[in-house]
Design a protein around this motif. Structure first.
Motif, PDB file in Angstrom:
ATOM      1  N   TRP A 278       0.836  -1.207   0.000  1.00 54.73           N
ATOM      2  CA  TRP A 278       0.000   0.000   0.000  1.00 54.73           C
ATOM      3  C   TRP A 278       0.870   1.256   0.000  1.00 54.73           C
ATOM      4  N   VAL A 279       1.888   1.268   0.866  1.00 52.85           N
ATOM      5  CA  VAL A 279       2.756   2.441   0.987  1.00 52.85           C
ATOM      6  C   VAL A 279       3.604   2.626  -0.261  1.00 52.85           C
ATOM      7  N   TYR A 280       4.237   1.548  -0.730  1.00 52.19           N
ATOM      8  CA  TYR A 280       5.224   1.701  -1.800  1.00 52.19           C
ATOM      9  C   TYR A 280       4.599   1.779  -3.182  1.00 52.19           C
ATOM     10  N   SER A 281       3.425   1.221  -3.372  1.00 49.52           N
ATOM     11  CA  SER A 281       2.727   1.452  -4.642  1.00 49.52           C
ATOM     12  C   SER A 281       2.278   2.909  -4.724  1.00 49.52           C
ATOM     13  N   SER A 282       1.882   3.480  -3.579  1.00 49.59           N
ATOM     14  CA  SER A 282       1.530   4.908  -3.554  1.00 49.59           C
ATOM     15  C   SER A 282       2.749   5.773  -3.854  1.00 49.59           C
ATOM     16  N   LEU A 283       3.907   5.411  -3.299  1.00 50.41           N
ATOM     17  CA  LEU A 283       5.126   6.173  -3.562  1.00 50.41           C
ATOM     18  C   LEU A 283       5.516   6.124  -5.039  1.00 50.41           C
ATOM     19  N   LEU A 284       5.343   4.962  -5.662  1.00 54.34           N
ATOM     20  CA  LEU A 284       5.640   4.847  -7.090  1.00 54.34           C
ATOM     21  C   LEU A 284       4.762   5.779  -7.908  1.00 54.34           C
ATOM     22  N   LEU A 285       3.472   5.806  -7.599  1.00 55.41           N
ATOM     23  CA  LEU A 285       2.553   6.660  -8.342  1.00 55.41           C
ATOM     24  C   LEU A 285       2.820   8.137  -8.050  1.00 55.41           C
ATOM     25  N   GLN A 286       3.144   8.460  -6.808  1.00 57.14           N
ATOM     26  CA  GLN A 286       3.449   9.851  -6.464  1.00 57.14           C
ATOM     27  C   GLN A 286       4.702  10.337  -7.178  1.00 57.14           C
ATOM     28  N   LYS A 287       5.684   9.472  -7.305  1.00 57.02           N
ATOM     29  CA  LYS A 287       6.947   9.845  -7.931  1.00 57.02           C
ATOM     30  C   LYS A 287       6.814  10.000  -9.439  1.00 57.02           C
ATOM     31  N   LEU A 288       6.038   9.137 -10.065  1.00 57.29           N
ATOM     32  CA  LEU A 288       6.026   9.070 -11.525  1.00 57.29           C
ATOM     33  C   LEU A 288       4.919   9.886 -12.185  1.00 57.29           C
ATOM     34  N   SER A 289       3.817  10.122 -11.489  1.00 62.02           N
ATOM     35  CA  SER A 289       2.712  10.846 -12.111  1.00 62.02           C
ATOM     36  C   SER A 289       2.945  12.353 -12.030  1.00 62.02           C
ATOM     37  N   SER A 290       2.410  13.063 -13.015  1.00 60.69           N
ATOM     38  CA  SER A 290       2.539  14.517 -13.020  1.00 60.69           C
ATOM     39  C   SER A 290       1.625  15.114 -11.955  1.00 60.69           C
ATOM     40  N   ALA A 291       1.983  16.292 -11.481  1.00 60.62           N
ATOM     41  CA  ALA A 291       1.212  16.923 -10.410  1.00 60.62           C
ATOM     42  C   ALA A 291      -0.224  17.189 -10.831  1.00 60.62           C
ATOM     43  N   SER A 292      -0.419  17.554 -12.093  1.00 63.03           N
ATOM     44  CA  SER A 292      -1.765  17.900 -12.558  1.00 63.03           C
ATOM     45  C   SER A 292      -2.670  16.689 -12.684  1.00 63.03           C
ATOM     46  N   MET A 293      -2.086  15.478 -12.771  1.00 60.55           N
ATOM     47  CA  MET A 293      -2.880  14.257 -12.954  1.00 60.55           C
ATOM     48  C   MET A 293      -2.903  13.384 -11.707  1.00 60.55           C
ATOM     49  N   ARG A 294      -2.191  13.794 -10.666  1.00 61.02           N
ATOM     50  CA  ARG A 294      -2.004  12.918  -9.504  1.00 61.02           C
ATOM     51  C   ARG A 294      -3.323  12.565  -8.823  1.00 61.02           C
ATOM     52  N   GLY A 295      -4.222  13.539  -8.683  1.00 63.32           N
ATOM     53  CA  GLY A 295      -5.502  13.260  -8.046  1.00 63.32           C
ATOM     54  C   GLY A 295      -6.316  12.241  -8.823  1.00 63.32           C
ATOM     55  N   ARG A 296      -6.328  12.353 -10.149  1.00 61.67           N
ATOM     56  CA  ARG A 296      -7.086  11.412 -10.981  1.00 61.67           C
ATOM     57  C   ARG A 296      -6.456  10.028 -10.970  1.00 61.67           C
ATOM     58  N   VAL A 297      -5.115  10.014 -10.951  1.00 60.20           N
ATOM     59  CA  VAL A 297      -4.414   8.734 -10.886  1.00 60.20           C
ATOM     60  C   VAL A 297      -4.774   7.992  -9.610  1.00 60.20           C
ATOM     61  N   PHE A 298      -4.754   8.698  -8.481  1.00 61.77           N
ATOM     62  CA  PHE A 298      -5.077   8.041  -7.218  1.00 61.77           C
ATOM     63  C   PHE A 298      -6.564   7.720  -7.116  1.00 61.77           C
ATOM     64  N   GLY A 299      -7.410   8.500  -7.788  1.00 59.13           N
ATOM     65  CA  GLY A 299      -8.818   8.165  -7.819  1.00 59.13           C
ATOM     66  C   GLY A 299      -9.051   6.818  -8.478  1.00 59.13           C
ATOM     67  N   VAL A 300      -8.389   6.594  -9.620  1.00 56.86           N
ATOM     68  CA  VAL A 300      -8.488   5.296 -10.312  1.00 56.86           C
ATOM     69  C   VAL A 300      -7.854   4.198  -9.468  1.00 56.86           C
ATOM     70  N   ASP A 301      -6.695   4.497  -8.882  1.00 52.72           N
ATOM     71  CA  ASP A 301      -5.962   3.530  -8.068  1.00 52.72           C
ATOM     72  C   ASP A 301      -6.808   3.029  -6.901  1.00 52.72           C
ATOM     73  N   TYR A 302      -7.414   3.944  -6.158  1.00 54.11           N
ATOM     74  CA  TYR A 302      -8.228   3.559  -4.997  1.00 54.11           C
ATOM     75  C   TYR A 302      -9.529   2.895  -5.418  1.00 54.11           C
ATOM     76  N   ALA A 303     -10.119   3.336  -6.511  1.00 56.38           N
ATOM     77  CA  ALA A 303     -11.353   2.710  -6.978  1.00 56.38           C
ATOM     78  C   ALA A 303     -11.116   1.237  -7.313  1.00 56.38           C
TER      79      ALA A 303
END
Length: 363
Positions: A278-303
């Motif tokens: 949970w922690v390190y998959s989130s870190l991967l997405l935080q590191k690699l996704s752009s700031a403008s898309m991060r909220g949408r990326v995590f929305g899909v991830d959590y869904a």
């Protein structure tokens, strides 16, 4: 997040209402709303942390610290809740829950930070190569069509990225740990097995099981942190592989042993693995996704994670009630799922590492 905390405070009062009405329908409605608020809150929470903690090394420590605090508060909250139920009654526990949500909203209000999710004056979210203006992105963000559009953009963005599959790390992990709560209840009801520990009720055993789960969630990320570095994506990926191994080992132990203390230990091993991924998959997405898309990326991830977790819990219940399998047998199935996903992600990551080595050699 401030608004969601306020909504959470209101939802807690719906539980009080369902208590006095003695209505199952009201109880399920309150639970649905509570889970909806939680589903909206988590992506916002994960997306906002990198805006506050911009140094990558500090970001890793911040995510681990957040995980430790959440796990500790869940354990402490469960203990305090059980105590308060006996002292003041269950309805007052929900009132206290409402007050803590308001306190959280106040703390969110006090956080001062320059939030800038847009990377340029021109908004960057169009997937067809055409830039959208920031005013177009902000306009009517709360409408259902706009929310559907943003979700579609998040999916399209992930599909277009070479690392987009990382959004499935939680999804596959949730297939394994999603059955955990259902299995914990079953294990608590089957007694101590050959263990010499003497507990009077299944409630005591369930409480101890959840305590061990909390301990595993705390120990997992802390132990693995020294082996990872934000500058090396491969180290974060290896942490995810280790997490799947721990989940497979934990589920295997739950199938193999019937002593209650060993069930507790292997439950902790399984939960350590689930929290690491949970922690390190989130870190991967935080590191690699752009700031403008991060909220949408995590929305899909959590869904995807919540969908998988719900399916896993439902499957565990069906296998026990309709197929007649024991909790240990269901654990064996989860161990096999964990092993298969471990091999699958191992192949995926190894191909990525070979490609990186090839690129370096060509340079």
């Amino acid at each position: 997040m401030f608004i969601l905390d306020g909504m959470g405070a209101l939802v807690a009062w719906l539980y009080v209402l369902s208590y006095y009405l003695e209505s199952i329908a009201a109880l399920y409605s309150a639970t649905l709303l509570q889970m909806t608020v939680a589903a909206l809150y988590d992506p916002c929470h994960s997306a906002i942390v990198p805006m506050i903690v911009q140094d990558e090394d500090s970001l890793e420590k911040a995510m681990i610290l957040i995980s430790l605090i959440e796990t500790s508060m869940q354990a402490v909250g469960s203990s305090i809740g059980g105590l308060l139920i006996g002292i003041v009654g269950i309805q007052y526990c929900f009132i206290i829950d409402s007050l803590t949500s308001l306190a959280s909203a106040l703390l969110i209000w006090k956080i001062s930070c320059e939030y800038n999710p847009v990377e340029s004056n021109e908004a960057t979210v169009a997937m067809d190569g055409k830039a959208e203006s920031s005013t177009e992105v902000e306009e009517s963000w709360y409408s259902l069509p706009q929310l559907a559009k943003m979700t579609k953009e998040g999916i399209s963005y992930l599909v277009s990225q070479s690392w987009g599959a990382f959004a499935l790390l939680k999804f596959f992990a949730a297939l394994i740990y999603g059955a955990g709560d259902v299995l914990n209840v079953s294990f608590s009801e089957q007694g101590e097995g050959s263990s010499k520990i003497n507990l009077d009720s299944s409630s005591q055993r369930l409480g101890i099981l959840f305590a061990f789960v909390g301990v595993g969630c705390v120990i997992g990320p802390v132990t693995i942190e020294s082996c990872t570095h934000m500058d090396k994506i491969s180290s974060l990926e290896r942490a995810c592989l280790i997490s799947y191994f721990l989940m497979a080992l934990g589920c295997y132990g739950l199938w193999q042993f019937d002593e209650f203390i060993l069930i507790c230990i292997f439950s902790a091993v399984r939960s350590a693995g689930s929290n690491i991924v949970w922690v390190y998959s989130s870190l991967l997405l935080q590191k690699l996704s752009s700031a403008s898309m991060r909220g949408r990326v995590f929305g899909v991830d959590y869904a995807l994670a919540m969908l998988s977790e719900s399916a896993s819990a439902l499957l565990a219940g069906v296998l026990q009630d309709d197929a007649g399998l024991s909790a240990a047998q269901v654990s064996l199935i989860m161990a096999i799922v964990a092993l298969v996903t471990l091999v699958m992600w191992g192949v995926f990551f190894s191909r990525e590492w070979k490609a990186m080595q090839t690129n370096r050699s060509n340079i």
